[in-house]
Structures are given as structure tokens and as C-alpha cells.
Design a protein around this motif. Structure first.
Motif, PDB file in Angstrom:
ATOM      1  N   LEU A   1      -6.010  22.788  -6.173  1.00 18.01           N
ATOM      2  CA  LEU A   1      -6.029  24.165  -5.203  1.00 18.01           C
ATOM      3  C   LEU A   1      -7.041  24.969  -5.966  1.00 18.01           C
ATOM      4  O   LEU A   1      -7.862  25.837  -5.301  1.00 18.01           O
ATOM      5  CB  LEU A   1      -4.732  24.654  -5.128  1.00 18.01           C
ATOM      6  N   ILE A   2      -6.730  25.330  -7.281  1.00 21.76           N
ATOM      7  CA  ILE A   2      -7.447  26.662  -7.783  1.00 21.76           C
ATOM      8  C   ILE A   2      -8.924  26.181  -8.044  1.00 21.76           C
ATOM      9  O   ILE A   2      -9.884  27.057  -7.896  1.00 21.76           O
ATOM     10  CB  ILE A   2      -6.867  26.928  -9.357  1.00 21.76           C
ATOM     11  N   ALA A   3      -9.242  24.785  -8.168  1.00 16.81           N
ATOM     12  CA  ALA A   3     -10.625  24.626  -8.209  1.00 16.81           C
ATOM     13  C   ALA A   3     -11.436  24.735  -6.824  1.00 16.81           C
ATOM     14  O   ALA A   3     -12.472  25.050  -6.874  1.00 16.81           O
ATOM     15  CB  ALA A   3     -10.791  22.843  -8.499  1.00 16.81           C
TER      16      ALA A   3
ATOM     17  N   THR B   1      -4.567  36.403  -4.486  1.00 14.49           N
ATOM     18  CA  THR B   1      -5.025  35.447  -3.741  1.00 14.49           C
ATOM     19  C   THR B   1      -4.568  34.313  -4.287  1.00 14.49           C
ATOM     20  O   THR B   1      -4.021  33.185  -3.519  1.00 14.49           O
ATOM     21  CB  THR B   1      -6.582  35.467  -3.842  1.00 14.49           C
ATOM     22  N   VAL B   2      -4.713  34.128  -5.457  1.00 12.01           N
ATOM     23  CA  VAL B   2      -4.261  32.742  -6.136  1.00 12.01           C
ATOM     24  C   VAL B   2      -2.699  32.614  -6.028  1.00 12.01           C
ATOM     25  O   VAL B   2      -2.417  31.426  -5.631  1.00 12.01           O
ATOM     26  CB  VAL B   2      -4.412  32.815  -7.564  1.00 12.01           C
ATOM     27  N   ASN B   3      -2.062  33.672  -6.200  1.00 16.72           N
ATOM     28  CA  ASN B   3      -0.667  33.457  -5.870  1.00 16.72           C
ATOM     29  C   ASN B   3      -0.124  32.971  -4.506  1.00 16.72           C
ATOM     30  O   ASN B   3       0.553  31.998  -4.299  1.00 16.72           O
ATOM     31  CB  ASN B   3      -0.111  35.037  -6.085  1.00 16.72           C
TER      32      ASN B   3
ATOM     33  N   ILE C   1       3.924  25.153  -4.341  1.00 18.13           N
ATOM     34  CA  ILE C   1       4.009  25.119  -5.533  1.00 18.13           C
ATOM     35  C   ILE C   1       5.074  26.014  -6.101  1.00 18.13           C
ATOM     36  O   ILE C   1       5.189  27.274  -5.873  1.00 18.13           O
ATOM     37  CB  ILE C   1       2.761  25.074  -6.274  1.00 18.13           C
ATOM     38  N   GLN C   2       5.977  25.787  -7.051  1.00 19.14           N
ATOM     39  CA  GLN C   2       6.907  26.494  -7.560  1.00 19.14           C
ATOM     40  C   GLN C   2       6.393  27.323  -8.767  1.00 19.14           C
ATOM     41  O   GLN C   2       6.154  26.786  -9.788  1.00 19.14           O
ATOM     42  CB  GLN C   2       8.257  25.619  -8.114  1.00 19.14           C
TER      43      GLN C   2
ATOM     44  N   SER D   1       6.243  31.942 -13.501  1.00 20.65           N
ATOM     45  CA  SER D   1       5.614  33.186 -13.929  1.00 20.65           C
ATOM     46  C   SER D   1       4.189  33.422 -13.859  1.00 20.65           C
ATOM     47  O   SER D   1       3.581  32.501 -13.818  1.00 20.65           O
ATOM     48  CB  SER D   1       6.239  33.395 -15.446  1.00 20.65           C
ATOM     49  N   ILE D   2       3.785  34.575 -13.742  1.00 18.83           N
ATOM     50  CA  ILE D   2       2.241  34.962 -13.832  1.00 18.83           C
ATOM     51  C   ILE D   2       2.416  36.095 -14.766  1.00 18.83           C
ATOM     52  O   ILE D   2       2.655  37.167 -14.680  1.00 18.83           O
ATOM     53  CB  ILE D   2       1.601  35.174 -12.432  1.00 18.83           C
ATOM     54  N   GLN D   3       1.364  35.787 -15.920  1.00 17.61           N
ATOM     55  CA  GLN D   3       1.409  36.750 -16.914  1.00 17.61           C
ATOM     56  C   GLN D   3      -0.276  37.099 -17.064  1.00 17.61           C
ATOM     57  O   GLN D   3      -1.019  36.111 -17.174  1.00 17.61           O
ATOM     58  CB  GLN D   3       1.754  36.286 -18.140  1.00 17.61           C
ATOM     59  N   VAL D   4      -0.549  38.342 -17.326  1.00 15.52           N
ATOM     60  CA  VAL D   4      -1.872  38.829 -17.496  1.00 15.52           C
ATOM     61  C   VAL D   4      -1.834  38.906 -19.083  1.00 15.52           C
ATOM     62  O   VAL D   4      -1.231  39.570 -19.721  1.00 15.52           O
ATOM     63  CB  VAL D   4      -2.202  40.074 -16.675  1.00 15.52           C
TER      64      VAL D   4
END
Ligand SMILES: Nc1ncnc2c1ncn2[C@@H]1O[C@H](COP(=O)(O)OP(=O)(O)O)[C@@H](O)[C@H]1O
Ligand SMILES: [Mg+2]
Lengths: 308, 311
Positions: A246-248, A274-276, A284-285, A288-291
Motif C-alpha cells: 500500500l505504501i509503495a 494520508t498514510v494513516n 490494517i491494525q 503506533s505511529i511515531q515520528v
């Protein structure tokens, strides 16, 4: 103070044989700024400096110093330049003083008083009448800087000047170069492969990678924003492959995974939602998202090494 | 330009090697002068001795396989000895001027030492990495190169002067200061016996030797500039010098060899009327040497001005 730049690169390029070592450099350096020329070993920094001082011919394009072409009007251009190219190679069998006298004779107007003054500035007064072969690398570096500054150049070029200096010496050099630029309006061009040193010394940096200038910006911009930060997205391990695909589709590159379920993606901050959204909609579970705040060193490595 | 030459001279005279060479020059000159005085006894009865010399030369000329140079040498000496007897003209008594003429071979030593310095003056800066800082000054490369050439030429002249002064001084210790009006018999270019001032002949010989000295200096300098390797420059120059000295004989047989520098690079051959080939004159030799010098300078300059300096 918006005069003509001290240095103007005009599509300068160097080819040796079939290899292009420095490719299409075009940028300016102003009076009064310390410009850091960053790049890993073999990037072409020394080759660029050799072209700037006329030691090697420019294959295409030109470099102007105070408006004079180094290739067509060498004497006028070089008069404004003081430089150390690669190592501070001086005459080892002469004393430090004789070395300075030697270079002083080559430019009109350098007096004995000026030699004395510069010896004081670089802190070699006690040893100046000793043979250079008895000097440490740090002392040679200082003598190298002394010969470069003798004739009060408008452009000072130093190739990896911190080599051989101890931390105190680096600190001193840094302050001196800043003072030279900011108080005496000298343009200082310093090359280095160590970003950490540049950070404290430079007003602006250019990053050279395989002979190409990949980025040029003020040190603040370079440190604070500019470019992407690294985002670490942790998803359910079994869904990693799907997430990658997906990210690709967003044409984002994914760095090698360090832990199961983790995806490292260089992203601008405004791209995170956008990615989230994309991942969520595909079911997709996300745990976490970390910067990850990048250190300068990381940024530099990212800029240089991963383009290979 | 004067500043640049001063710089190059400072670099030459700040090196240990230079002083070792100068010391050797002193020692060898003084040593051979002393040896020369030992072998030289003052004639008691010059007529008897000259007559004896005449017989000696006549005997030598009877040897059929004598090389052309040695034959000419014997003929010349015979001519002069006979002239002395016929005209009642004894050889001048021992004096430092005549002695200076006899050890002209030491000029070869000046050539060797000058080669050593010339071979390093350009190549050495590349090896030490100092060429970079030298070239980034407001002087074009021709000036940098020629200041080096001038400095090394001056060094060769200094050595030649030292040789003459030192040789004279040593001989003067034994023979006294000598009369500058001393004359002796020589052969001119036509082969006639003439009476000439010995001091003037000495000045002529040492002065003319500048041409061969400069030829070898230029050769070593050019190799040094082109190959950037001082050891190679010394080696090749000395090799050419040694081969060249043995070519003088061959030149008598093969005419084209006279256009090479070798048979032209011993000026004492003209002082003593021993040209390698009869048609060769002093002016011919000087012209040949100058052509080589100019060609080698042009070669060095062309290579030097174009080169990318990346060491
Ligand atoms: N004279 C040369 N001939 C061929 N390649 C060269 C020459 N000089 C430098 N290079 C190559 O150019 C590249 C850049 O070298 P350099 O400018 O010294 O890099 P840096 O100073 O950034 O470490 C290197 O890969 C080097 O091998
Ligand atoms: Mg380098």
C-alpha cells in the motif's frame, strides 16, 4: 551588503577520463558567510577545491572569484584566495617563519609586521623558528592557515581543516573562522565529511554526493525542518507485506525493517494522516505511529549513503 | 620574479643535501689540487726534458692502433714541444693558472652535482605535496617554472666559481699567487702554434664549460618536470652523461653523431685542439648544445603549464 558573490560556480564540472568526478555545480558564496561543503570521502570535495584554485582545469563551465574567471584570468582571481588543499603540505626542511616568508614574497604588500601578526593569530610564536619537520599535525594545520591568510584574502578555502586538531583546537578554529567571516567579511569555504563540526561552524551548508550537489541550505533550515523526518509505523506483523504494498503505491520508499511489524518511512509531517488513512481503510491494525526526531548525523547519512 | 628566484634559492640552500655536495666539491677540489702539485716537479734542465718528451710522443705515434683522439693529442703535444726547442720557449714555471687548466676534469663533478639538484627542484615539490601551495599564488606557471630553472642555474655557476676559486687558492699555497701575464703555447683552430695568456685560456675554458653544464642541468630539469621523479631524473641524466663521454670516440667514425650533444659537451677539447671530428668547431658545438637546451626548456614548459596538479 548585496554585492557580487565572492564565488560563483557556473555549471562547473570535472571529468577525468570517462568519469565525471564533479557534476554541474552551480551556486554562489557571499562575503561574510562560512560555507560548509559536506560530503563523504570520495564525493569530490577536494576535486572541487582544486578547480576553485586553478590546480586542475575545469572540464566544462567556470568558477568566478570576485567576478574573475579562475581559468581565464587566473592571476586576478587567485589574488583573492587563500587556501589549504588536502593536507597542509609545507616545506619541512624550512622553519615555519621561512615558509611564511616564502609565501609572503609571492604576493605584493605582505610586510614583516603582517607575518608577525599572523604568527600571533595562529598561536605559533614560540615555535615559528623551528623546522616544520618537528611540528605536530595540528601545528602544521595552523601554519597552513597562516600562509592562507597572509595576504588578507577575500576567500579562504580550507579542505578538512579539523583533521589533526584536538577538540580545543577545533573550538578555537571555529571561533576564529566565524570572526573572520562575520567581522572581516571574508567568505570562508570549509569542506568536511563530519557534519557535527559543520553544524557549529557554518552559516550555510552544501551537501555533495557522488560529485553532485544534493542539497544547499542555511544551517538552521538544515537542522530544523527541510526534507522529511523518519516515521515509524508499527502494524500487526502478519499484515506487514500488505502494508508495504500500500505504501509503495504512494511512491514512498521503505527503509529496511529493524523489528517485526515496524515500517520505517521517510515522510513529511503533513503526509502522515494520508498514510494513516490508507492503512486504516485497508483494515490494517496500527499499534503506533511515531515520528523519530532525526539527529543531524542521521540526516546526513540518509542524504548521502542511501543514494548509492 | 626576483622574489621567486630568491625563494627557490632559499629552498636550495636550506637543504642538507646541498651542503653535503658543496663540502664534497671543496674536498675533492683541494684534494686533487694537492695531488697535482705532488706529481709536478719544476724542471731543472728544460731542454733535456723537452727533448725527452719529443721522443716519447714520437714513440707513441708509432703505435698503429692508437685511437684518433690519443693520436691527435700526441701530435699536438709533439708540435708544441718541437716549437719550444726551436724557438727557445720553455714551458712557464709552475703557477696556479696553468694548474687550473690541467684539472678541467673536475668540471664533470660540477655537472654531476648540478644534476642532483636540478633533478629534484621540480619533482621534489610534487613528492612533498608542496607544489599545490606554490601554484595557488598570483604568478603564472611559466614564471614559477623559470624561477626554478634560474635558481638551479645560479647554483651550478656558484659551484663552478667555487671550483675555480678553491683550485686556484690551493695551488697558490704551493706555487705563489702567479703572474697574471703568464703565457704558454697553444694550438689555434687552424692547428698553428700560438702564444696565449694562460689566465685568459682558463677563463675561456671555465666560461665555455657553462654550455655543457647547462645542457645537463636542463636535461635533468626537464626529466624532473616531465616525470615528476627525482631519482629517475638523476639516473637517466647520469646514464646519458656516461654514455655520452664514451661517444666522443665513436663520433670520429660516424658523422651523424656530431649532431647529438655528446661529442659537443667537452669544451676542453677545443682549448687543446682535439675536436671529435676535424670539421667540428667551437661555434658548431655551442649551437648544437643551445638547440638541445632550448628544446628541453620548451618541453618542460609545455608539460608544466598544462598539467592537472592532483598530488
Ligand atoms: N586524478 C584523478 N584521477 C582519477 N580519479 C580521481 C582523481 N582525483 C580524484 N579522483 C576520484 O575522484 C573522486 C573524488 O575525490 P576527492 O575529490 O578527493 O574526494 P573528497 O575530497 O570528497 O574525499 C574519488 O573517487 C577519486 O578516486
Ligand atoms: Mg578530500
Amino acid at each position: 551588503m548585496n554585492q557580487t558573490p565572492v564565488v560563483q560556480f557556473q555549471h562547473a564540472m570535472k571529468r577525468i577520463g570517462k568519469r565525471t568526478i564533479v557534476n554541474d555545480l552551480s551556486f554562489d558564496i557571499q562575503a561574510g558567510e562560512v560555507f560548509g561543503f559536506l560530503g563523504p570521502n570520495g564525493a569530490g570535495k577536494t576535486t572541487t577545491i582544486r578547480m576553485m584554485v586553478g590546480l586542475i582545469k575545469i572540464s566544462q563551465g567556470d568558477i568566478l572569484i570576485k567576478g574573475h574567471s579562475i581559468s581565464k584570468d587566473f592571476n586576478k582571481a587567485i589574488r583573492n584566495v587563500g587556501a589549504i588543499v588536502e593536507n597542509p603540505d609545507l616545506y619541512k626542511y624550512l622553519t615555519g617563519y621561512q615558509n611564511l616568508k616564502h609565501y609572503a614574497r609571492m604576493v605584493p604588500g605582505v610586510t614583516k609586521a603582517r607575518i608577525e601578526e599572523i604568527v600571533g593569530i595562529v598561536g605559533l610564536r614560540d615555535r615559528i623558528h623551528d623546522k616544520v619537520k618537528t611540528y605536530s599535525l595540528g601545528m602544521r594545520q595552523r601554519l597552513g592557515i597562516a600562509q592562507a591568510l597572509l595576504h588578507r584574502p577575500s576567500l579562504l578555502i580550507l579542505d578538512e581543516p579539523t583533521n589533526g586538531l584536538d577538540p580545543a583546537g577545533i573550538h578555537e578554529l571555529r571561533n576564529y573562522l566565524k570572526r573572520l567571516a562575520h567581522e572581516e567579511s571574508v567568505a570562508v569555504f570549509v569542506s568536511s565529511h563530519l557534519l557535527s563540526e559543520m553544524e557549529l561552524m557554518c552559516d550555510r551548508v552544501g551537501v555533495l554526493q557522488n560529485g553532485k550537489l544534493v542539497r544547499i541550505q542555511s544551517i538552521q533550515d538544515f537542522v530544523h525542518d527541510g526534507g522529511s523526518s523518519l516515521v515509524c509505523v508499527t502494524v500487526e506483523s502478519s499484515q506487514v507485506e500488505q502494508a508495504k504494498r500500500l505504501i509503495a503505491t504512494l511512491k514512498k520508499e521503505i527503509l529496511p525493517i529493524r523489528q517485526p511489524g515496524q515500517l520505517l518511512i521517510p515522510l513529511n509531517k503533513d503526509e502522515i494522516p494520508t498514510v494513516n488513512k490508507l492503512l486504516m481503510q485497508a483494515g490494517i491494525q496500527i499499534y503506533s505511529i511515531q515520528v523519530q526526531e532525526q539527529t543531524l548525523e542521521d540526516k546526513f547519512l540518509e542524504l548521502t549513503e542511501e543514494r548509492k | 620574479m626576483i622574489g621567486l628566484v630568491a625563494n627557490e634559492s632559499m629552498k636550495i640552500y636550506s637543504r642538507k643535501l646541498t651542503w653535503i655536495l658543496l663540502l664534497l666539491l671543496f674536498a675533492i677540489t683541494i684534494g686533487s689540487s694537492i695531488l697535482g702539485t705532488i706529481n709536478n716537479t719544476n724542471a731543472t734542465d728544460w731542454r733535456a726534458e723537452t727533448t725527452q718528451l719529443v721522443h716519447q710522443y714520437e714513440d707513441r705515434l708509432k703505435i698503429t692502433e692508437l685511437s684518433p683522439t690519443l693520436r691527435t693529442d700526441a701530435e699536438n703535444k709533439l708540435k708544441i714541444a718541437k716549437y719550444r726547442l726551436e724557438n727557445d720557449f720553455p714551458a712557464p714555471s709552475n703557477n696556479p693558472w696553468s694548474a687550473l687548466l690541467t684539472f678541467s676534469g673536475l668540471i664533470e663533478m660540477v655537472i654531476v652535482f648540478a644534476i642532483v639538484i636540478a633533478a629534484d627542484i621540480v619533482a621534489g615539490e610534487y613528492t612533498a605535496g608542496t607544489m599545490k601551495l606554490l601554484l595557488i599564488r598570483p604568478h603564472n606557471r611559466a614564471k614559477i617554472l623559470f624561477s626554478k630553472y634560474i635558481a638551479v642555474s645560479l647554483f651550478a655557476i656558484v659551484m663552478l666559481a667555487l671550483l675555480a676559486v678553491c683550485g686556484y687558492a690551493t695551488n697558490a699555497l704551493f706555487y705563489g699567487l702567479g703572474d697574471i701575464h703568464t703565457t704558454d703555447l697553444f694550438l689555434n683552430q687552424q692547428g698553428q702554434v700560438v702564444q696565449l695568456n694562460v689566465l685568459m685560456q682558463g677563463i675561456k675554458m671555465y666560461g665555455l664549460s657553462l654550455f655543457p653544464i647547462m645542457s645537463y642541468v636542463t636535461l635533468a630539469f626537464a626529466i624532473s618536470t616531465v616525470l615528476r621523479n627525482s631519482a629517475l631524473a638523476i639516473g637517466i641524466s647520469l646514464f646519458i652523461m656516461i654514455v655520452g663521454n664514451s661517444m666522443i670516440e665513436a663520433t670520429a667514425k660516424m658523422e651523424w653523431l656530431k649532431y647529438l650533444p655528446f661529442a659537443n659537451s667537452d669544451m676542453s677539447l677545443y682549448i687543446f685542439h682535439l675536436p671529435a671530428r676535424p670539421e667540428m668547431t667551437l661555434n658548431f658545438s655551442i649551437t648544437v648544445l643551445l638547440v638541445y637546451i632550448v628544446a628541453l626548456i620548451l618541453l618542460s614548459w609545455n608539460v608544466f603549464k598544462k598539467r592537472d596538479v592532483s598530488i
